[in-house]
Write an enzyme that holds these catalytic residues in place. Structure first.
Site, PDB file in Angstrom:
ATOM      1  N   LYS A 128       0.839  -1.188   0.000  1.00  0.00           N
ATOM      2  CA  LYS A 128       0.000   0.000   0.000  1.00  0.00           C
ATOM      3  C   LYS A 128       0.882   1.249   0.000  1.00  0.00           C
ATOM      4  O   LYS A 128       1.928   1.285   0.652  1.00  0.00           O
ATOM      5  CB  LYS A 128      -0.899  -0.021   1.240  1.00  0.00           C
ATOM      6  CG  LYS A 128      -1.879   1.135   1.367  1.00  0.00           C
ATOM      7  CD  LYS A 128      -2.737   0.937   2.611  1.00  0.00           C
ATOM      8  CE  LYS A 128      -3.734   2.052   2.815  1.00  0.00           C
ATOM      9  NZ  LYS A 128      -4.582   1.813   4.004  1.00  0.00           N
TER      10      LYS A 128
ATOM     11  N   SER B 240      -9.012   2.801   2.978  1.00  0.00           N
ATOM     12  CA  SER B 240      -7.982   3.451   2.192  1.00  0.00           C
ATOM     13  C   SER B 240      -7.091   2.478   1.415  1.00  0.00           C
ATOM     14  O   SER B 240      -6.228   2.908   0.651  1.00  0.00           O
ATOM     15  CB  SER B 240      -7.104   4.313   3.110  1.00  0.00           C
ATOM     16  OG  SER B 240      -6.481   3.532   4.113  1.00  0.00           O
TER      17      SER B 240
ATOM     18  N   SER C 173     -10.091   0.395   6.932  1.00  0.00           N
ATOM     19  CA  SER C 173      -9.420   0.509   5.642  1.00  0.00           C
ATOM     20  C   SER C 173      -8.928  -0.789   5.038  1.00  0.00           C
ATOM     21  O   SER C 173      -8.459  -0.802   3.902  1.00  0.00           O
ATOM     22  CB  SER C 173      -8.244   1.483   5.760  1.00  0.00           C
ATOM     23  OG  SER C 173      -8.714   2.792   5.985  1.00  0.00           O
TER      24      SER C 173
END
Length: 488
Positions: free
Chosen positions: A83, A161, A185
């Protein structure tokens, strides 16, 4: 696509590692297959925003050159994505979804402890998955990189996210990817993209050397299968040097929980918005379908939930902590840029939260921390009273249309208001520190995934794995694949 790219697109990470272990394919062949898929599919998806294929080739060739393969590598040679948020990888670019860091081409100088564990597990990291700026909202549409599209409907969000990583796994670009969860997330994009998304117990995985383990966020991954999720947790769990919060060690390897006998569990169902708002009918129906499935498997299912979830002040307290996290992110940004960050460097909603926190007193912050401590105890009491699992929708809405959560100069905090309506079920368990997993158990007639969240007592990932494995066997989801990703 070439045969290997097609043959490996939809098999999980452990199956790909088995191909390498048995000598049926090499690590470099697996990597090149992933690169081919990325070059074919990613332009329409915008899931992977930073790529370092040449570096990944060096790592894959090094793995292939081992005369005596390291049997401790459960994911030997498997292509992987980090990520684009906080997961520092030495020598490679990281932007945290921020346009100033993107333009500065910020390069990490060291690995996080978790990245080191990914490397030791044999994963070959080839780049980063798109993330909203500082991971602040449950959609992946940063001004720096543009929107990531949901593989099941390109007009909708992939969640956030960890939306870039989730979209990459859902579209078959890679079989497994890093993710983090400060308010949902991991679970939110898992729900939007039809994946397995486990938020581990606070203190289960070290966030060293940067993050404070007493914070809301935890690090882990999104996967397509429960067994990948369990095996990766075995490879990454455990404390790091100086950790303040350490979850109790598992009684046995999590991989052994997959397929293990599941005792009859006492399960509570929450099928409505805890704060009195509305939820989409598909989310409500998905929970009821899950309840029927659980009953058919011999579990005791009742409509019950921790009443503390209905506390009207909980979202305000969470927002106070979240705004402070944004303020801390600004200070970190300034250090990374080598100058003071300004409003021109940061998206409006995040700048607004930063300014709010800047003018909040230390006493007010301490009171919010004290209140969340009591909230955590009140939530956990429900499990202490004899319940094993709480079942909720993962999100309150079907994946939102892209643009629904956007900066608004007239109403700077509107994105957070929309976000709160979209995701009321996930943040409480960041505050409580409990493990929670989203499973793709429900699908709309149009083919959109609807995640169902299962929450266990603190430290009881073992219970979640046994139950998740049972549900995956009873109602498989592997056949669900986004059409557009199969046609390229």
């Amino acid at each position: 696509m070439a045969p290997i790219a097609q043959q490996t697109q939809w098999i999980d990470a452990l199956a790909q590692a088995d191909l390498v272990r048995l000598g049926k394919v090499s690590a470099i062949e697996l990597l090149e297959a992933a690169v081919e898929r990325i070059e074919s599919i990613n332009p329409k998806l915008n899931a992977i925003n930073i790529m370092w294929f040449d570096h990944a080739r060096e790592i894959a060739k090094e793995i292939d050159s081992q005369k005596s393969p390291d049997q401790s590598m459960p994911f030997r040679g498997v292509p992987f994505v980090l990520k684009d948020l906080s997961a520092a990888y030495a020598g490679q670019h990281m932007s945290n979804g921020n346009i100033a860091l993107k333009n500065a081409n910020y390069i990490s100088t060291q690995n996080t402890e978790l990245v080191n564990r990914f490397i030791r597990a044999g994963l070959v990291t080839l780049g980063r998955g798109n993330s909203p700026e500082f991971g602040s909202v449950p959609t992946t549409e940063p001004l720096a990189w543009g929107a990531t599209h949901n593989p099941y409907d390109l007009s909708r969000t992939s969640g956030g996210s960890s939306g870039g990583c989730a979209a990459a796994v859902a579209a078959g670009l890679v079989p497994i990817a890093h993710a983090s969860d400060g308010g949902g997330s991991i679970r939110i994009p898992a729900s939007c993209c039809g994946l397995v998304g486990l938020k581990v117990s606070q203190g289960r995985i070290s966030a060293a050397p940067f993050a404070d383990e007493s914070n809301l966020s935890v690090q882990f991954a999104v996967t397509r299968t429960v067994r990948d999720c369990a095996a990766l947790l075995d490879a990454t769990q455990g404390p790091g040097v100086g950790d303040r919060v350490i979850a109790p060690a598992p009684k046995q390897a999590y991989a052994k929980e997959v397929g293990a006998h599941v005792e009859s569990l006492r399960i509570g169902i929450l099928d409505h918005h805890p704060a009195g708002g509305t939820i989409d009918a598909e989310c409500h129906d998905g929970v009821h379908a899950a309840a029927k499935l659980l009953e058919s498997l011999g579990h005791q299912v009742e409509f019950s939930w921790p009443m503390a979830l209905e506390d009207p002040d909980s979202s305000r307290r969470f927002s106070a902590l979240w705004s402070t996290n944004m303020s801390v992110a600004r200070e970190g940004l300034s250090l990374m840029l080598g100058r003071e960050a300004t409003i021109d460097d940061i998206e409006l909603v995040n700048w607004t939260m930063m300014e709010f926190a800047k003018h909040t007193s230390a006493t007010a912050y301490a009171l919010a921390v004290n209140a969340t401590t009591m909230y955590r105890r009140n939530i956990a009491q429900w499990w202490a009273d004899g319940w094993d699992i709480l079942v909720t929708p993962t999100v309150a809405r079907l994946p939102l249309k892209l643009g629904s959560i956007a900066n608004d100069p007239q109403h700077p905090m509107r994105p957070m208001d929309v976000a709160g309506d979209f995701v009321p079920f996930t943040p409480p368990f960041n505050t409580s520190g409990q493990p929670a997993i989203s499973l793709p158990l429900h699908w709309t007639t149009a083919g959109l995934p609807v995640g169902i969240q299962f929450v266990a007592a603190y430290g009881r990932e073992d219970v979640l794995f046994r139950l998740a494995s049972q549900l995956e066997t009873a109602q498989p989801w592997a056949h669900h694949r986004p059409t557009f990703a199969q046609s390229l």
